[in-house]
Design a protein around this motif. Structure first.
Motif, PDB file in Angstrom:
ATOM      1  N   THR A  22       0.958  -1.497  -0.121  1.00 17.60           N
ATOM      2  CA  THR A  22       0.412  -0.009   0.408  1.00 17.60           C
ATOM      3  C   THR A  22       0.726   1.235   0.436  1.00 17.60           C
ATOM      4  O   THR A  22       0.509   1.781  -0.662  1.00 17.60           O
ATOM      5  CB  THR A  22      -0.722   0.340   1.455  1.00 17.60           C
ATOM      6  N   LYS A  23       1.947   1.361   0.720  1.00 13.18           N
ATOM      7  CA  LYS A  23       3.050   1.998   0.632  1.00 13.18           C
ATOM      8  C   LYS A  23       3.538   2.731  -0.274  1.00 13.18           C
ATOM      9  O   LYS A  23       3.351   3.606  -0.874  1.00 13.18           O
ATOM     10  CB  LYS A  23       4.235   2.046   1.747  1.00 13.18           C
ATOM     11  N   ARG A  24       3.857   1.977  -1.501  1.00 13.55           N
ATOM     12  CA  ARG A  24       4.385   1.872  -2.642  1.00 13.55           C
ATOM     13  C   ARG A  24       3.509   2.731  -3.415  1.00 13.55           C
ATOM     14  O   ARG A  24       3.308   2.974  -4.233  1.00 13.55           O
ATOM     15  CB  ARG A  24       4.947   0.812  -2.951  1.00 13.55           C
ATOM     16  N   LEU A  25       2.854   1.068  -3.543  1.00 13.94           N
ATOM     17  CA  LEU A  25       1.161   2.291  -4.157  1.00 13.94           C
ATOM     18  C   LEU A  25       1.253   4.156  -4.114  1.00 13.94           C
ATOM     19  O   LEU A  25       1.009   4.023  -5.665  1.00 13.94           O
ATOM     20  CB  LEU A  25      -0.133   1.400  -4.192  1.00 13.94           C
ATOM     21  N   MET A  26       0.579   4.181  -2.893  1.00 12.67           N
ATOM     22  CA  MET A  26       0.526   5.251  -2.332  1.00 12.67           C
ATOM     23  C   MET A  26       1.845   6.890  -3.079  1.00 12.67           C
ATOM     24  O   MET A  26       1.034   7.135  -3.515  1.00 12.67           O
ATOM     25  CB  MET A  26       0.633   5.429  -0.735  1.00 12.67           C
ATOM     26  N   SER A  30       0.878   9.111  -5.361  1.00 13.41           N
ATOM     27  CA  SER A  30       1.280  10.683  -5.412  1.00 13.41           C
ATOM     28  C   SER A  30       1.771  11.480  -5.846  1.00 13.41           C
ATOM     29  O   SER A  30       1.943  12.884  -5.926  1.00 13.41           O
ATOM     30  CB  SER A  30       1.621  10.689  -3.495  1.00 13.41           C
ATOM     31  N   GLY A  31       3.342  10.264  -6.288  1.00 11.03           N
ATOM     32  CA  GLY A  31       4.105  10.762  -7.336  1.00 11.03           C
ATOM     33  C   GLY A  31       3.451  11.612  -9.030  1.00 11.03           C
ATOM     34  O   GLY A  31       3.466  12.891  -9.127  1.00 11.03           O
ATOM     35  N   ILE A  32       2.690  10.776  -9.286  1.00 11.28           N
ATOM     36  CA  ILE A  32       2.164  11.172 -10.609  1.00 11.28           C
ATOM     37  C   ILE A  32       0.670  12.391 -10.536  1.00 11.28           C
ATOM     38  O   ILE A  32       0.864  13.110 -11.016  1.00 11.28           O
ATOM     39  CB  ILE A  32       1.126   9.841 -10.678  1.00 11.28           C
ATOM     40  N   MET A  33      -0.080  12.303  -9.096  1.00  9.27           N
ATOM     41  CA  MET A  33      -0.559  13.770  -9.293  1.00  9.27           C
ATOM     42  C   MET A  33      -0.089  14.837  -8.712  1.00  9.27           C
ATOM     43  O   MET A  33      -0.195  15.748  -8.682  1.00  9.27           O
ATOM     44  CB  MET A  33      -1.208  13.407  -7.543  1.00  9.27           C
ATOM     45  N   VAL A  34       1.780  14.107  -8.009  1.00 10.43           N
ATOM     46  CA  VAL A  34       1.908  15.915  -8.151  1.00 10.43           C
ATOM     47  C   VAL A  34       2.603  16.612  -9.067  1.00 10.43           C
ATOM     48  O   VAL A  34       2.924  17.816  -9.554  1.00 10.43           O
ATOM     49  CB  VAL A  34       3.124  15.619  -7.159  1.00 10.43           C
ATOM     50  N   ILE A  35       3.237  15.908 -10.205  1.00 13.87           N
ATOM     51  CA  ILE A  35       3.372  16.382 -11.506  1.00 13.87           C
ATOM     52  C   ILE A  35       2.422  17.152 -11.977  1.00 13.87           C
ATOM     53  O   ILE A  35       2.619  17.840 -12.591  1.00 13.87           O
ATOM     54  CB  ILE A  35       3.780  15.424 -12.333  1.00 13.87           C
ATOM     55  N   VAL A  36       1.013  16.402 -12.010  1.00 13.82           N
ATOM     56  CA  VAL A  36      -0.014  16.769 -12.342  1.00 13.82           C
ATOM     57  C   VAL A  36      -0.358  18.507 -11.802  1.00 13.82           C
ATOM     58  O   VAL A  36      -0.945  19.064 -12.787  1.00 13.82           O
ATOM     59  CB  VAL A  36      -1.475  15.687 -12.517  1.00 13.82           C
ATOM     60  N   GLY A  55      -5.141  19.503  -5.942  1.00 15.54           N
ATOM     61  CA  GLY A  55      -4.539  19.048  -6.002  1.00 15.54           C
ATOM     62  C   GLY A  55      -3.654  18.453  -4.823  1.00 15.54           C
ATOM     63  O   GLY A  55      -3.963  16.526  -4.718  1.00 15.54           O
ATOM     64  N   ILE A  56      -3.570  19.277  -3.383  1.00 13.89           N
ATOM     65  CA  ILE A  56      -3.788  18.246  -2.114  1.00 13.89           C
ATOM     66  C   ILE A  56      -4.835  17.931  -1.685  1.00 13.89           C
ATOM     67  O   ILE A  56      -4.646  16.709  -1.438  1.00 13.89           O
ATOM     68  CB  ILE A  56      -3.183  19.404  -0.967  1.00 13.89           C
ATOM     69  N   LEU A  57      -5.718  17.934  -2.140  1.00 15.31           N
ATOM     70  CA  LEU A  57      -7.358  17.719  -1.642  1.00 15.31           C
ATOM     71  C   LEU A  57      -6.901  16.315  -2.728  1.00 15.31           C
ATOM     72  O   LEU A  57      -7.966  15.138  -2.075  1.00 15.31           O
ATOM     73  CB  LEU A  57      -8.484  17.528  -2.531  1.00 15.31           C
ATOM     74  N   ILE A  58      -7.282  16.254  -4.016  1.00 18.08           N
ATOM     75  CA  ILE A  58      -6.677  14.697  -4.304  1.00 18.08           C
ATOM     76  C   ILE A  58      -5.919  14.039  -4.143  1.00 18.08           C
ATOM     77  O   ILE A  58      -6.106  12.455  -4.039  1.00 18.08           O
ATOM     78  CB  ILE A  58      -6.632  15.184  -5.560  1.00 18.08           C
ATOM     79  N   ILE A  59      -4.141  14.382  -3.730  1.00 20.22           N
ATOM     80  CA  ILE A  59      -3.367  13.034  -3.143  1.00 20.22           C
ATOM     81  C   ILE A  59      -4.290  12.844  -1.331  1.00 20.22           C
ATOM     82  O   ILE A  59      -3.455  11.717  -1.640  1.00 20.22           O
ATOM     83  CB  ILE A  59      -1.777  14.295  -2.716  1.00 20.22           C
ATOM     84  N   VAL A  60      -4.902  13.682  -0.755  1.00 22.03           N
ATOM     85  CA  VAL A  60      -4.752  12.816   0.557  1.00 22.03           C
ATOM     86  C   VAL A  60      -5.987  11.451   0.226  1.00 22.03           C
ATOM     87  O   VAL A  60      -5.911  10.926   0.853  1.00 22.03           O
ATOM     88  CB  VAL A  60      -5.043  14.169   1.357  1.00 22.03           C
ATOM     89  N   PHE A  65      -8.127   6.617  -0.051  1.00 18.65           N
ATOM     90  CA  PHE A  65      -9.121   5.158  -0.791  1.00 18.65           C
ATOM     91  C   PHE A  65      -8.008   4.098  -1.110  1.00 18.65           C
ATOM     92  O   PHE A  65      -8.773   2.836  -0.913  1.00 18.65           O
ATOM     93  CB  PHE A  65      -9.833   6.225  -2.053  1.00 18.65           C
ATOM     94  N   LEU A  66      -6.935   4.084  -1.149  1.00 21.87           N
ATOM     95  CA  LEU A  66      -5.875   2.969  -1.987  1.00 21.87           C
ATOM     96  C   LEU A  66      -5.591   1.976  -0.411  1.00 21.87           C
ATOM     97  O   LEU A  66      -6.158   0.918  -1.022  1.00 21.87           O
ATOM     98  CB  LEU A  66      -4.858   3.557  -2.499  1.00 21.87           C
TER      99      LEU A  66
END
Length: 148
Positions: A22-26, A30-36, A55-60, A65-66
């Protein structure tokens, strides 16, 4: 040498593996969302508050959810497993398709594929004096390469 393992594998044992996954997937999410989010900030032409907050809301929310989805689906269907097996190095080589071995101070994980893992705990070993020998044997196992 025979290693006799007898005991129960619980959901908590598997949840340790799931937490790492889960940590790896998160982290990837998070990396993809920071780029976006950075792309949106660059394109926003001075309007930085809304892209930053969204962006912060979507990352959190995405990470929550994951984490919830992976663990809840697994733990909902899990039934404790009782093991009573005798293992030898030759048997592991011949019968298991070991792709990866993770060794901890109190357990060894043998990964056989995407969704198959054998968890052997130190407390399950009937002769605890054999633990060091078992760990050494697990370290020296030849691993099978994954076909892609």
């Amino acid at each position: 040498m025979f290693y006799h393992f007898k005991g129960t594998i619980t959901a908590q044992d598997y949840s340790r593996i799931l937490s790492v996954m889960t940590k790896r997937l998160m982290l990837v999410f998070s990396g993809i969302m920071v780029i976006v989010m950075v792309i949106n900030l660059v394109r926003s032409q001075g309007q930085w508050l809304w892209p930053l907050l969204s962006g912060i809301l979507i990352i959190v929310l995405g990470n929550l959810f994951l984490s919830w989805q992976l663990k809840s689906r697994f733990l909902k269907n899990f039934k404790p497993q009782t093991l009573d097996i005798y293992l030898t190095e030759e048997q592991i080589k011949a019968q298991m398709n070991v792709r990866n071995v993770e060794i901890f101070s109190d357990r060894v994980h043998f990964f056989e594929g995407k969704n198959k893992v054998l968890i052997l705990k130190k407390e399950m070993l009937q002769d605890v004096t054999q633990w060091e020998s078992f760990v050494k044997m697990a370290q020296n196992l030849p691993l099978k390469k994954t076909k892609k």
